[in-house]
Design a protein around this motif. Structure first.
Motif, PDB file in Angstrom:
ATOM      1  N   ASN A 155      14.105 -32.028 -88.618  1.00  0.00           N
ATOM      2  CA  ASN A 155      12.891 -32.532 -89.256  1.00  0.00           C
ATOM      3  C   ASN A 155      13.239 -32.973 -90.663  1.00  0.00           C
ATOM      4  N   LYS A 191      11.778 -33.202 -93.424  1.00  0.00           N
ATOM      5  CA  LYS A 191      11.381 -32.344 -94.541  1.00  0.00           C
ATOM      6  C   LYS A 191      12.044 -30.967 -94.426  1.00  0.00           C
ATOM      7  N   LEU A 192      11.932 -30.357 -93.250  1.00  0.00           N
ATOM      8  CA  LEU A 192      12.394 -28.983 -93.066  1.00  0.00           C
ATOM      9  C   LEU A 192      13.909 -28.836 -93.105  1.00  0.00           C
ATOM     10  N   VAL A 201       7.322 -23.324 -97.185  1.00  0.00           N
ATOM     11  CA  VAL A 201       6.786 -23.950 -95.971  1.00  0.00           C
ATOM     12  C   VAL A 201       5.863 -22.943 -95.318  1.00  0.00           C
ATOM     13  N   LEU A 231       4.615 -32.270 -93.105  1.00  0.00           N
ATOM     14  CA  LEU A 231       5.976 -32.249 -92.576  1.00  0.00           C
ATOM     15  C   LEU A 231       6.283 -33.445 -91.692  1.00  0.00           C
ATOM     16  N   MET A 254       4.550 -28.355 -96.600  1.00  0.00           N
ATOM     17  CA  MET A 254       5.593 -27.988 -97.550  1.00  0.00           C
ATOM     18  C   MET A 254       5.069 -28.080 -98.977  1.00  0.00           C
TER      19      MET A 254
END
Length: 315
Positions: free
Chosen positions: A122, A124-125, A139, A161, A195
């Motif tokens: 992902n 963002k993650l 998160v 996200l 996030m």
């Protein structure tokens, strides 16, 4: 080589800045055959993944930039390389596409970026895997935790996200104005994970796009500089792109992360760096090829097609 590009509709390309077009142009310049198809054109039938593809001829005309041959149904394994360039949103349709591409791989297709690696990172993650390079990050879907994070850091960024192009990004300053409303909206009253990151003042100098190809950083980055009081540097949000030599810190981050991502099948990655901090790892359809090439003379598309040729030979 026969190269197939999985992309969004060709009619929507803005070829003066489109990175996928730049890839196609360089591949065609080298004499490779270019094909295109959309995700909806993939089919799994009797265990075999095919796609309805069209062969593309580039015309050199900025308005009618390509000519397409008749559609033909081909196994993806028939191509020397399949370049995954579909833009987000990374929804379930996108996920289904990665499953089909993964099945095609098992039948001999060479897909870049590797579909399972796209699915596992992902944008963002993924920074959570490299926390030594990130600013304070949270998160969660918990409004209580998000409020506590804001109370601790004072000036924060909240974002979904699954967004792209800067969509849905909010800055909450020390006064906490509209904090509750923004948390409720982004989390859908606690039903959606988002996030939070500590605000990085260096954003005024640009959100740097660091391109990493086959584990190696491009020697120039694109600083996407916010305009008119905007907090977002994304070009889609009105940011201005200024190419610059890669900094020592940006190179440090890219050289630490790039080889690991390349080993996982991510041939092309776009790292987003603000100041000293990594903020995103873009793996679906990283851009900024033409902006960097036009402003610096460094041929990013050539570096990428070199990598595709080498990777296809390794398979």
């Amino acid at each position: 080589m026969k190269i197939a590009f999985l992309a969004d509709p060709l009619s929507g390309f803005k070829i003066y800045k489109d990175s996928t077009f730049a890839m196609m142009r360089e591949a065609a310049r080298r004499g490779h055959q270019i094909y295109a198809f959309e995700q909806r054109h993939m089919v799994l039938e009797q265990g075999v993944v095919t796609a309805d593809v069209v062969e593309i001829t580039l015309t050199g005309d900025p308005d009618d930039w390509y000519e397409a041959g008749e559609a033909q149904t081909l196994r993806l394994a028939e191509f020397d390389a399949v370049i995954q360039r579909k833009d987000p949103p990374f929804d379930m349709e996108y996920v289904y596409g990665t499953y089909l591409l993964e099945l095609a791989e098992r039948q001999g297709a060479r897909v870049f970026n590797k579909p399972s690696a796209i699915r596992d990172h992902n944008e963002k993650l993924a920074i959570g895997q490299f926390s030594e390079f990130t600013s304070p990050t949270l998160v969660t879907s918990s409004g209580t935790r998000l409020r506590a994070f804001h109370a601790e850091h004072g000036d924060v960024i909240l974002k979904p996200l699954d967004g792209m192009g800067g969509a849905g990004i909010f800055r909450i300053k020390d006064d906490g104005l509209n904090l509750g409303s923004i948390i409720e909206t982004l989390t859908d009253n606690g039903a959606r994970t988002i996030m939070a990151q500590k605000y990085i003042p260096a954003i005024v100098k640009g959100d740097k796009r660091v391109l990493v190809i086959d584990g190696k950083p491009v020697p120039f980055v694109l600083a996407r500089i916010p305009q008119g009081g905007e907090v977002r540097g994304n070009l889609a949000a009105g940011g201005v792109g200024v190419a610059q030599p890669i900094s020592d810190r940006e190179r440090e981050i890219a050289e630490a992360i790039g080889p690991k991502l390349a080993e996982r099948g991510l041939l092309l990655v776009g790292l987003d760096v603000i100041g000293d901090f990594l903020t995103e790892v873009n793996v679906t359809s990283p851009t900024c090829f033409q902006e960097i090439t036009d402003q610096t003379g460094f041929d990013v598309p050539a570096m990428f097609i070199d990598a595709v040729e080498k990777a296809a030979d390794r398979k």
